[in-house]
Design a protein around this motif. Structure first.
Motif, mmCIF file in Angstrom:
data_model
loop_
_atom_site.group_PDB
_atom_site.id
_atom_site.type_symbol
_atom_site.label_atom_id
_atom_site.label_comp_id
_atom_site.label_asym_id
_atom_site.label_seq_id
_atom_site.Cartn_x
_atom_site.Cartn_y
_atom_site.Cartn_z
ATOM 1 N N ASP A 127 -9.716 11.048 -0.494
ATOM 2 C CA ASP A 127 -9.264 9.734 -0.967
ATOM 3 C C ASP A 127 -8.497 9.038 0.152
ATOM 4 O OD1 ASP A 127 -10.414 9.965 -3.397
ATOM 5 O OD2 ASP A 127 -8.552 10.098 -4.559
ATOM 6 N N VAL A 128 -8.889 7.809 0.436
ATOM 7 C CA VAL A 128 -8.206 6.983 1.433
ATOM 8 C C VAL A 128 -7.640 5.762 0.727
ATOM 9 C CG1 VAL A 128 -8.439 5.655 3.551
ATOM 10 C CG2 VAL A 128 -9.768 7.770 3.267
ATOM 11 N N TRP A 129 -6.318 5.649 0.754
ATOM 12 C CA TRP A 129 -5.697 4.464 0.150
ATOM 13 C C TRP A 129 -5.659 3.345 1.186
ATOM 14 C CZ3 TRP A 129 -4.676 3.396 -4.786
ATOM 15 C CH2 TRP A 129 -4.804 4.464 -5.689
ATOM 16 N N TRP A 130 -6.152 2.173 0.763
ATOM 17 C CA TRP A 130 -6.406 1.066 1.689
ATOM 18 C C TRP A 130 -5.511 -0.131 1.371
ATOM 19 C CZ3 TRP A 130 -9.347 0.367 5.975
ATOM 20 C CH2 TRP A 130 -9.593 -0.936 6.382
ATOM 21 N N VAL A 153 -12.627 5.168 -1.000
ATOM 22 C CA VAL A 153 -11.599 4.221 -0.565
ATOM 23 C C VAL A 153 -10.999 3.566 -1.818
ATOM 24 C CG1 VAL A 153 -11.088 2.152 0.775
ATOM 25 C CG2 VAL A 153 -12.773 3.804 1.613
ATOM 26 N N LEU A 154 -9.691 3.673 -1.973
ATOM 27 C CA LEU A 154 -8.994 3.090 -3.120
ATOM 28 C C LEU A 154 -8.052 1.993 -2.639
ATOM 29 C CD1 LEU A 154 -8.735 6.567 -3.592
ATOM 30 C CD2 LEU A 154 -8.744 5.566 -5.882
ATOM 31 N N SER A 155 -7.997 0.923 -3.393
ATOM 32 C CA SER A 155 -7.144 -0.194 -3.005
ATOM 33 C C SER A 155 -6.625 -0.900 -4.256
ATOM 34 C CB SER A 155 -7.921 -1.172 -2.121
ATOM 35 O OG SER A 155 -7.088 -2.226 -1.691
ATOM 36 N N ILE A 156 -5.562 -1.641 -4.074
ATOM 37 C CA ILE A 156 -4.994 -2.436 -5.164
ATOM 38 C C ILE A 156 -4.928 -3.886 -4.697
ATOM 39 C CG2 ILE A 156 -2.993 -2.778 -6.664
ATOM 40 C CD1 ILE A 156 -2.290 0.159 -6.232
ATOM 41 N N PRO A 157 -5.804 -4.756 -5.211
ATOM 42 C CA PRO A 157 -5.785 -6.152 -4.763
ATOM 43 C C PRO A 157 -4.549 -6.869 -5.289
ATOM 44 C CG PRO A 157 -7.334 -5.895 -6.564
ATOM 45 C CD PRO A 157 -6.842 -4.504 -6.230
ATOM 46 N N ALA A 166 -9.611 16.406 -3.004
ATOM 47 C CA ALA A 166 -9.342 17.580 -2.168
ATOM 48 C C ALA A 166 -8.279 17.270 -1.134
ATOM 49 C CB ALA A 166 -10.625 18.033 -1.471
ATOM 50 N N PHE A 167 -8.319 16.061 -0.613
ATOM 51 C CA PHE A 167 -7.323 15.646 0.379
ATOM 52 C C PHE A 167 -7.101 14.147 0.220
ATOM 53 C CE2 PHE A 167 -4.798 15.754 4.128
ATOM 54 C CZ PHE A 167 -4.583 17.089 4.426
ATOM 55 N N VAL A 168 -5.848 13.719 0.461
ATOM 56 C CA VAL A 168 -5.495 12.307 0.304
ATOM 57 C C VAL A 168 -4.889 11.813 1.619
ATOM 58 C CG1 VAL A 168 -4.216 10.607 -1.019
ATOM 59 C CG2 VAL A 168 -5.022 12.694 -2.142
ATOM 60 N N LEU A 169 -5.371 10.689 2.091
ATOM 61 C CA LEU A 169 -4.842 10.056 3.294
ATOM 62 C C LEU A 169 -4.208 8.727 2.892
ATOM 63 C CD1 LEU A 169 -7.852 10.697 5.724
ATOM 64 C CD2 LEU A 169 -5.800 12.091 5.410
ATOM 65 N N VAL A 170 -2.910 8.590 3.134
ATOM 66 C CA VAL A 170 -2.207 7.380 2.722
ATOM 67 C C VAL A 170 -1.594 6.707 3.941
ATOM 68 C CG1 VAL A 170 -1.733 8.264 0.417
ATOM 69 C CG2 VAL A 170 -0.080 8.663 2.223
ATOM 70 N N PRO A 171 -1.722 5.392 4.070
ATOM 71 C CA PRO A 171 -1.096 4.672 5.176
ATOM 72 C C PRO A 171 0.383 4.437 4.876
ATOM 73 C CG PRO A 171 -2.315 3.144 3.792
ATOM 74 C CD PRO A 171 -2.534 4.510 3.200
ATOM 75 N N VAL A 172 1.203 4.599 5.892
ATOM 76 C CA VAL A 172 2.633 4.344 5.716
ATOM 77 C C VAL A 172 3.138 3.501 6.881
ATOM 78 C CG1 VAL A 172 3.044 6.481 4.437
ATOM 79 C CG2 VAL A 172 3.278 6.471 6.926
#
Length: 828
Positions: A610-613, A642-646, A691-697
């Motif tokens: 999962d990639v939070w965008w 790819v997951l995002s919140i508009p 399985a793995f989550v990548l989050v931008p900070v």
């Protein structure tokens, strides 16, 4: 008795140990029974060319042998020893096996030649006669080889005397019968004879014995001196003999007679029985030289313990460690080859093995010289790496010319053994030249990279991972290997805090332990233990100084703190902030033992990243990291989401489509999903089964800020295995051969060119206007005309000054673009 080949020196000098076995093998049966046939088919002119080309291989290889032999302390094994200690165990082990077999089979060749010559002289017509005589000769020679090199060398002196007598007999008879008119008739190639390369193939085996003396390296008093001197003397003398014999044969007999009569030297000689004895001596001496050389190659190979099954043959006898066990094996192979009898089928492949060894000797010298190692200091100075490389190509070209099929079979067998040795796990028993060669290539590659214009398309992850906890280190290394995506490199650093002699010793021990730990784990990672008085102060210094030229860290990897003490978290945040300010990406991985076990339990085909965008550089780096994951074996079957919140002003469908378009243009396969609201509960709910989550900070006021402004620490502890990604430099997902940076440079170059052209045009106008002003000032021109001319010149001068200023600015801009050193930080 000695178990292995020891370091004690042998007893043989240059003449007995190198010159004699080499010259006796070169002046073999082809000289006495085939040289006339070569001249008869090729004509004297082509025959001399053939002799020159064939001996060219000998001369080129002798130069290479001399360079290697005077640079290293040559032990037993000759060709095998020099190749293995230069090109490495893979080439050495492969050539050692095939050379031993080739020389052992050569014993049978020469013995059968002896049998044919002896039965012909004695008039024995029985079909089995030559093989029987050959078998008896092999057993007799075995006895001499069993006694040792000293006894065999004394026998070779007797053979040498017979060979000299045979040559004297021929020269006396040939000089007396020489006719210049016959020489002229034999000059050109006769009609209907064999082609050039067919004749070359017949003659070439004559020169394949010049390294027989090299095989005696373990029995020499001074190999570094004896090998080059003895080899050059044997090759030089044999070249003179072959040239002179070919000239005399051509002046004594017609090409037709030479094609029919293989024993032309006997017919021309003053005392014919002496030539018969010379033929017998030549074949026996060649067989004896092979009987001495082959076992010593096997013994050296066995002593190196490359092939466990061969260790039995490492044992030697007596003070010189005579390889009696290997001699016995050579006897078995030789007798078996004599019994088979079909030597013509095997002969070409045996010649190919010798040619391959000569090619590798030449390449070994080129390899050493090309590596430019300070340790390469041969006493023999008359060599050039280009000449050695030429020798390599000549050897392999000769293989194709003589017998392409046999050459192919020999090469396939050699490479099969080479590949087997590459894949076998074994301890390194000696140092070869590979390290120096790789260093030189790395140096040249780094220099070439430095001249390249930075481009986001060439970005690769160059990871600097920090870990002080060996329990978490393996997880961090696993993650780093995924983040590399088989395209980058990783260095693992452990900072040892302290100073003084005790800490310096601790650092040395920790360096060794760290290398062993990483080596046992199987990761391709560089280890470095660093001593520093303060870890936090050392961190930015290590990040800035690590690497060489364009190879420097662009991504730093930390393990997320498991200690929730605010002071500790604050210090960690400050360290991350300092690294990010250096323009370096920072990846923070959180995965305790429980999370890691859960990840390992997921089937590879069911793994999802999962990639939070949120559309920033950190999001782009997270997406690229997910793609790099899928290039590894562990994640090759996994998927990306790819997951995002508009935001409230954007239609979710439009937002999703924009991300899909980006993914399409970036050539990354992923699904897209929009979350309903930006809160921790929604993110955790959506990614709990990943399985793995990548989050931008990002960093705000010295602390981490998670995606969509959420608190990072509260979010990470509720997710599965997670990495918080902080971008330290601009990230580009969509790159082209000409990036924006290249386009800017092209535009700047065009501006410099256009402005320069305009300036040159203006400057060319200056002389004309100056002349016009001078003319009007001296002639009867009105003041108005003079003033107008002066105004035009002044205007031109102002335009020139403006153009010069613009040109200076354009050049400065172009220089800035060229010197901009941000290629390692731009992600493509």
């Amino acid at each position: 008795m000695s178990e292995d080949v020891d370091d004690s020196r042998g007893t043989l000098g240059t003449f007995a140990g190198v010159f004699t076995p080499s010259i006796l093998t070169i002046l073999g049966i082809i000289l006495f029974l085939r040289l006339g046939y070569v001249v008869g088919n090729a004509g004297l002119r082509n025959a001399l060319i053939i002799i020159a080309i064939a001996n060219g291989v000998s001369i080129l290889t002798s130069l290479s042998v001399a360079a290697i032999a005077t640079n290293i302390d040559v032990k037993g094994g000759g060709d095998y020893y020099m190749i293995s200690r230069t090109l490495g165990v893979e080439f050495g082990g492969a050539i050692g096996q095939v050379l031993f077999l080739a020389q052992s089979v050569s014993i049978a060749f020469y013995a059968v030649g002896f049998g044919e010559a002896l039965t012909s002289i004695l008039g024995i017509e029985a079909g089995w006669g030559p093989q029987l005589v050959a078998a008896v000769a092999v057993v007799a020679l075995f006895g001499l080889a069993w006694l040792g090199a000293d006894a065999a060398s004394r026998f070779q002196f007797v053979v040498m005397a017979l060979l000299v007598a045979a040559l004297i007999s021929f020269y006396v008879g040939a000089v007396g019968g020489f006719e210049s008119a016959q020489l002229s008739e034999s000059w050109a190639r006769p009609e209907g004879s064999l082609g050039f390369w067919a004749v070359f193939a017949i003659f070439f085996p004559a020169v394949t014995g010049f390294t027989q003396g090299v095989s005696m390296s373990g029995d020499l008093k001074n190999p570094g001196r004896s090998i080059p001197v003895g080899t050059f003397a044997a090759v030089g003398l044999s070249l003179v003999i072959y040239f002179s014999v070919a000239l005399l044969i051509a002046g004594n007999a017609s090409t037709g007679l030479l094609q029919r009569d293989n024993a032309i030297m006997n017919s021309v000689a003053a005392v014919r029985p002496l030539v018969d004895l010379g033929v017998v001596a030549a074949t026996l001496s060649s067989a004896m030289a092979s009987f001495l050389g082959a076992p010593r190659i096997l013994q050296s190979l066995a002593s190196d313990r490359i092939f466990p099954l061969l260790t039995f043959f490492a044992k030697g006898h007596g003070p010189t460690s005579n390889p009696r066990r290997a001699v016995a094996l050579s006897l078995v192979i030789a007798l078996g080859t004599v019994a088979v009898g079909n030597l013509n089928a095997i002969a070409p492949i045996v010649s190919m093995f010798f040619l391959i060894s000569y090619g590798l000797l030449n390449y070994a010298t080129y390899f050493e010289a090309r590596a430019a190692s300070p340790s390469f200091r041969p006493r023999f100075r008359f060599f050039d790496r280009r000449v050695s490389l030429t020798g390599t190509f000549v050897c392999f070209g000769a293989m194709l010319a003589i017998n392409a099929v046999a050459g192919g079979i020999a090469l396939v067998l050699l490479m099969a053994i080479h590949q087997y040795l590459r894949r076998v796990d074994r301890p390194q028993r000696w140092t070869d030249s590979n390290t120096a060669f790789h260093f030189q290539r790395a140096k040249e590659s780094i220099a070439a990279m430095r001249t390249e214009v930075p481009n986001a398309r060439s970005w690769r992850p160059q990871i600097l991972a920090f870990s002080a906890d060996h329990r978490r280190r393996e997880r961090l290394l696993d993650f780093a290997s995924w983040l590399e995506g088989s395209s980058g490199m990783t260095a693992m650093v452990e900072i040892i805090v302290g100073e003084g002699a005790v800490k310096r010793r601790d650092r040395e021990h920790r360096q060794r332990d760290l290398e062993a730990e990483i080596g046992n784990s199987g990761f391709d990672v560089h280890a470095r233990a660093v001593l520093a008085p303060d870890a936090m102060e050392a961190l930015p210094v290590i990040v800035q100084s690590f690497g060489l030229g364009p190879l420097r860290a662009n991504t730093v990897l930390f393990g997320w703190p498991e200690n929730d003490d605010p002071h500790h978290l604050g210090a960690y945040s400050q360290a991350v902030r300092e690294v990010q300010r250096l323009g370096v990406n920072v990846v923070n991985m959180l995965s305790d033992e429980e999370r890691w076990a859960r990840l390992g339990a997921i089937e590879p085909r069911l793994r999802r990243i999962d990639v939070w965008w949120q559309g920033d550089d950190a999001s782009r780096l997270a997406l690229l990291s997910a793609y790099l994951f899928t290039r590894t074996k562990a994640w090759a079957q996994g998927t990306i989401r790819v997951l995002s919140i508009p935001d409230t002003s954007t239609d979710p469908e439009v937002h999703e489509q924009a991300i899909r378009d980006l993914l399409h243009e970036a050539r990354i396969s992923a699904t897209v999903h929009c979350a309903p609201q930006a809160d921790i509960a929604a993110i955790v709910d959506l990614s709990s089964d990943a399985a793995f989550v990548l989050v931008p900070v990002t960093m705000r006021r010295g602390d981490f800020s998670g995606p969509f402004g959420l608190t990072t620490a509260d979010l990470l502890v509720r997710l599965p295995s997670t990495a918080a990604i902080l971008a330290g430099a601009p990230v580009e997902l969509i790159t082209r051969p000409e990036s924006a940076h290249h386009a800017q440079m092209r535009e700047a170059e065009e501006r410099v060119e256009v402005i320069g052209l305009r300036l040159r045009t203006l400057e060319r106008m200056r002389p004309r206007l100056e002349m016009e002003l001078q003319t009007r000032s001296t002639a009867d021109s009105s003041p108005e005309d003079v003033s107008a001319a002066r105004h035009r010149l002044a205007t031109l001068e102002r335009r020139i000054l403006v153009a010069q200023a613009k040109l200076e600015r354009a050049r400065a801009e172009l220089e800035t673009l060229f010197s901009r050193d941000d290629g390692s930080n731009h992600v493509g």
